[in-house]
Design a protein around this motif. Sequence first.
Motif, PDB file in Angstrom:
ATOM      1  N   PRO A 146       0.809  -1.228   0.000  1.00 27.21           N
ATOM      2  CA  PRO A 146       0.000   0.000   0.000  1.00 27.21           C
ATOM      3  C   PRO A 146       0.840   1.273   0.000  1.00 27.21           C
ATOM      4  O   PRO A 146       0.483   2.265  -0.609  1.00 27.21           O
ATOM      5  N   GLU A 147       1.998   1.233   0.704  1.00 28.88           N
ATOM      6  CA  GLU A 147       2.812   2.442   0.777  1.00 28.88           C
ATOM      7  C   GLU A 147       3.570   2.723  -0.524  1.00 28.88           C
ATOM      8  O   GLU A 147       4.202   3.751  -0.657  1.00 28.88           O
ATOM      9  N   ASP A 148       3.492   1.796  -1.478  1.00 26.64           N
ATOM     10  CA  ASP A 148       4.189   1.990  -2.747  1.00 26.64           C
ATOM     11  C   ASP A 148       3.187   2.154  -3.891  1.00 26.64           C
ATOM     12  O   ASP A 148       3.221   1.439  -4.883  1.00 26.64           O
ATOM     13  N   ASP A 149       2.292   3.087  -3.751  1.00 21.98           N
ATOM     14  CA  ASP A 149       1.250   3.322  -4.747  1.00 21.98           C
ATOM     15  C   ASP A 149       1.869   3.889  -6.027  1.00 21.98           C
ATOM     16  O   ASP A 149       2.476   4.959  -6.005  1.00 21.98           O
ATOM     17  N   PRO A 150       1.728   3.205  -7.177  1.00 27.57           N
ATOM     18  CA  PRO A 150       2.341   3.698  -8.421  1.00 27.57           C
ATOM     19  C   PRO A 150       1.725   4.985  -8.943  1.00 27.57           C
ATOM     20  O   PRO A 150       2.320   5.645  -9.789  1.00 27.57           O
ATOM     21  N   SER A 151       0.557   5.357  -8.433  1.00 27.26           N
ATOM     22  CA  SER A 151      -0.066   6.589  -8.930  1.00 27.26           C
ATOM     23  C   SER A 151       0.782   7.816  -8.630  1.00 27.26           C
ATOM     24  O   SER A 151       0.645   8.846  -9.292  1.00 27.26           O
ATOM     25  N   VAL A 152       1.686   7.726  -7.652  1.00 22.03           N
ATOM     26  CA  VAL A 152       2.540   8.870  -7.349  1.00 22.03           C
ATOM     27  C   VAL A 152       3.413   9.220  -8.548  1.00 22.03           C
ATOM     28  O   VAL A 152       3.669  10.410  -8.821  1.00 22.03           O
ATOM     29  N   ILE A 153       3.856   8.217  -9.296  1.00 22.91           N
ATOM     30  CA  ILE A 153       4.671   8.469 -10.488  1.00 22.91           C
ATOM     31  C   ILE A 153       3.832   9.167 -11.545  1.00 22.91           C
ATOM     32  O   ILE A 153       4.258  10.166 -12.145  1.00 22.91           O
ATOM     33  N   ARG A 154       2.646   8.661 -11.783  1.00 21.87           N
ATOM     34  CA  ARG A 154       1.770   9.251 -12.804  1.00 21.87           C
ATOM     35  C   ARG A 154       1.422  10.693 -12.465  1.00 21.87           C
ATOM     36  O   ARG A 154       1.443  11.582 -13.327  1.00 21.87           O
ATOM     37  N   GLU A 155       1.085  10.924 -11.215  1.00 15.17           N
ATOM     38  CA  GLU A 155       0.657  12.263 -10.810  1.00 15.17           C
ATOM     39  C   GLU A 155       1.777  13.283 -10.959  1.00 15.17           C
ATOM     40  O   GLU A 155       1.554  14.401 -11.471  1.00 15.17           O
ATOM     41  N   TRP A 156       2.983  12.924 -10.544  1.00 15.67           N
ATOM     42  CA  TRP A 156       4.083  13.884 -10.645  1.00 15.67           C
ATOM     43  C   TRP A 156       4.576  14.043 -12.076  1.00 15.67           C
ATOM     44  O   TRP A 156       4.986  15.135 -12.482  1.00 15.67           O
ATOM     45  N   ALA A 157       4.500  12.991 -12.870  1.00 14.57           N
ATOM     46  CA  ALA A 157       4.873  13.117 -14.279  1.00 14.57           C
ATOM     47  C   ALA A 157       3.935  14.076 -15.004  1.00 14.57           C
ATOM     48  O   ALA A 157       4.368  14.876 -15.841  1.00 14.57           O
ATOM     49  N   GLU A 158       2.656  14.005 -14.685  1.00 13.31           N
ATOM     50  CA  GLU A 158       1.695  14.904 -15.330  1.00 13.31           C
ATOM     51  C   GLU A 158       1.751  16.316 -14.755  1.00 13.31           C
ATOM     52  O   GLU A 158       1.307  17.267 -15.392  1.00 13.31           O
ATOM     53  N   ARG A 159       2.314  16.442 -13.553  1.00 17.58           N
ATOM     54  CA  ARG A 159       2.424  17.770 -12.943  1.00 17.58           C
ATOM     55  C   ARG A 159       3.540  18.602 -13.586  1.00 17.58           C
ATOM     56  O   ARG A 159       3.576  19.827 -13.446  1.00 17.58           O
ATOM     57  N   PHE A 197       0.792  -1.830 -13.678  1.00 17.69           N
ATOM     58  CA  PHE A 197       2.227  -1.692 -13.431  1.00 17.69           C
ATOM     59  C   PHE A 197       2.421  -1.304 -11.965  1.00 17.69           C
ATOM     60  O   PHE A 197       1.685  -0.459 -11.439  1.00 17.69           O
ATOM     61  N   ASP A 198       3.413  -1.874 -11.314  1.00 19.40           N
ATOM     62  CA  ASP A 198       3.719  -1.450  -9.961  1.00 19.40           C
ATOM     63  C   ASP A 198       4.565  -0.182 -10.007  1.00 19.40           C
ATOM     64  O   ASP A 198       4.860   0.362 -11.083  1.00 19.40           O
ATOM     65  N   ILE A 199       4.980   0.304  -8.860  1.00 14.41           N
ATOM     66  CA  ILE A 199       5.677   1.590  -8.818  1.00 14.41           C
ATOM     67  C   ILE A 199       7.011   1.543  -9.559  1.00 14.41           C
ATOM     68  O   ILE A 199       7.425   2.514 -10.206  1.00 14.41           O
ATOM     69  N   THR A 200       7.669   0.386  -9.523  1.00 16.27           N
ATOM     70  CA  THR A 200       8.976   0.267 -10.167  1.00 16.27           C
ATOM     71  C   THR A 200       8.852   0.282 -11.686  1.00 16.27           C
ATOM     72  O   THR A 200       9.576   1.008 -12.379  1.00 16.27           O
ATOM     73  N   ASP A 201       7.940  -0.513 -12.214  1.00 18.26           N
ATOM     74  CA  ASP A 201       7.777  -0.539 -13.663  1.00 18.26           C
ATOM     75  C   ASP A 201       7.147   0.738 -14.197  1.00 18.26           C
ATOM     76  O   ASP A 201       7.418   1.148 -15.326  1.00 18.26           O
ATOM     77  N   THR A 202       6.317   1.398 -13.386  1.00 20.43           N
ATOM     78  CA  THR A 202       5.764   2.686 -13.798  1.00 20.43           C
ATOM     79  C   THR A 202       6.872   3.726 -13.895  1.00 20.43           C
ATOM     80  O   THR A 202       6.943   4.490 -14.864  1.00 20.43           O
ATOM     81  N   ALA A 203       7.758   3.751 -12.897  1.00 17.31           N
ATOM     82  CA  ALA A 203       8.879   4.703 -12.922  1.00 17.31           C
ATOM     83  C   ALA A 203       9.778   4.447 -14.123  1.00 17.31           C
ATOM     84  O   ALA A 203      10.235   5.387 -14.793  1.00 17.31           O
TER      85      ALA A 203
END
Length: 419
Positions: free
Chosen positions: A32-45, A265-271
Motif C-alpha cells: 500500500p505504501e508503494d502506490d504507483p499513482s505517485v509516479i503518474r501524478e508527478w509526471a503529469e504535474r 504496473f507497480d511503482i517500479t515498472d511505472t517509474a
Amino acid sequence: MRRRGAMVVAALLLAGVVGGQPARAQTAVPQPEDDPSVIREWAERVSETVDPEEKLTTPEEAVWHAYVTLAMYNAVVSVEGRYVPYRWQARAPQEASAEAAAATAAYQVLVTGFPQAGPALEKAWKTSLAAVPDGPAERSGVAFGKRAAEHVMGLRANDGREASVPFIPRPAPGVWRPTPPGHEGFTTAWIGRLRPFLVDSPSQFRPGPPPELASAQYARDLAEVKAYGAKTGSRRSAGQTETAVFVARVEIQQALGDHAARHAFDITDTARLYAAANTVMTDALIVAWDAKLHYGRWRPITAIHEADTDGNPATTADPAWEPLLPTPAHPDYLSGHATWSGALMRTLVGLFGTSRVDLNIPSASTGTTRHYEYAEDYVRDVIDARVWAGIHTRTADVVGSTVGERVAAWSLRRYFLRT
C-alpha cells in the motif's frame, strides 16, 4: 539486496511467470505504501509547472519531463531494485518508502527549477506524503528522494539548456528562413547542442542530407505537401484533416499513465516506463535539432513560395499558398515530431516485448482520444499528419521516424536494464 516484494517476485521468476514484458507478466501486488499513482501524478504535474501558459515548444518542455522522471526512477529503483539506476551507484536504506522517495525527487527537481511555483508544489508534495504512513520509512524515503534529485540535476549541470546558439541563415534556395505569419527566429536552436541523456553526442545518429533541390524526390515531396497540406483547396479528406489536427498536440504523459494503470504496473515498472520514454524522446529531439542545425532545410511554405528559384523544372511557385497549421519556427529536416514519435514507439516495443502497445492517446487539439493497438499505427499517423498539416515534407518525417527508432534501440541496449 532485500526489498519489499522480493520474495514474491523471486517465486514468480522460478515459476516462469515474469518475462520480458515487465508489469503485465508480473502479478506481484505492490505494498500500500508503494502506490504507483505517485509516479503518474508527478509526471503529469511537470507540464503545469514548467509551462502553465502553454507557451513552450514540445522540446523545451521535454527536457523537464526527462529530469523529473529520471529522478523518480533513480529514487524508486534504488529502493526496490529490479532495474539498474541511471548513472548512480547509491542504494537506499532498506526501510525507505519508494513512494515518498519518488514524490520528493520530483518535487525537489521542480521546485529547484521553478521556485515561483513553490507553494503549489509543496502542497502537492505534502499531499503525496500524506498517503505514506508516518515513521522511519517516510523519513528515509524523503531524504533519499532529495538525494536522487540532487544527483540527476548534478549530472545535468551546465548541459546547455537554453544556451545561446545562433543560427544565421544565408539567403539561398533551400535554406531555412523565418516563416509567416510570425517570422520568428530559430530560438530553440540550443536543443541541437544540448548534452544528451543517453546517446554519446547529438550528431551520433545524424542522417544523410535531404534530397537535392533538383531531384525528382524533392519535387515529389513538394508536390505532395502542396496538394495535401494546403489550408484551402487541399486534396485532404475530412479524416486526414482531423488526423493532422489531432497529432499536433497529443498528451503522451497521460497516455503512458493510462497504460500503466490499466496494465497494473507497480511503482517500479511505472517509474521505468516514464523515465525510459521521456529520456529517449528527449534525446531523439536533440538528434533531430542537430540535423536541423546542420542541414538548415527550408520549410514547405518557403519552398512553395519560392519554387521558381530552386532550379527544379518539376516544381511551380505559388506565393499565396498557406499550410493548414502554422509552421513551427525551425527547419524542416528532420521532423522533430516524427523523430520523437518513432523513438517513443520503439521504446515501448522494447519495454513491453511486443509491438502491441495498447495506447489511448488524447489530443489537446481536438479534445478526442484515439486508441492505438500497434506501434506502427501511431508512427504512420504522425508521418502522414505532418504532411497533411502542410508543415513537413514526407522525407523529413520518414527519415525522422527511422532515426528516432535507432536512438531508442541503441539506448535500451544500455539503459533501464534489469539488475
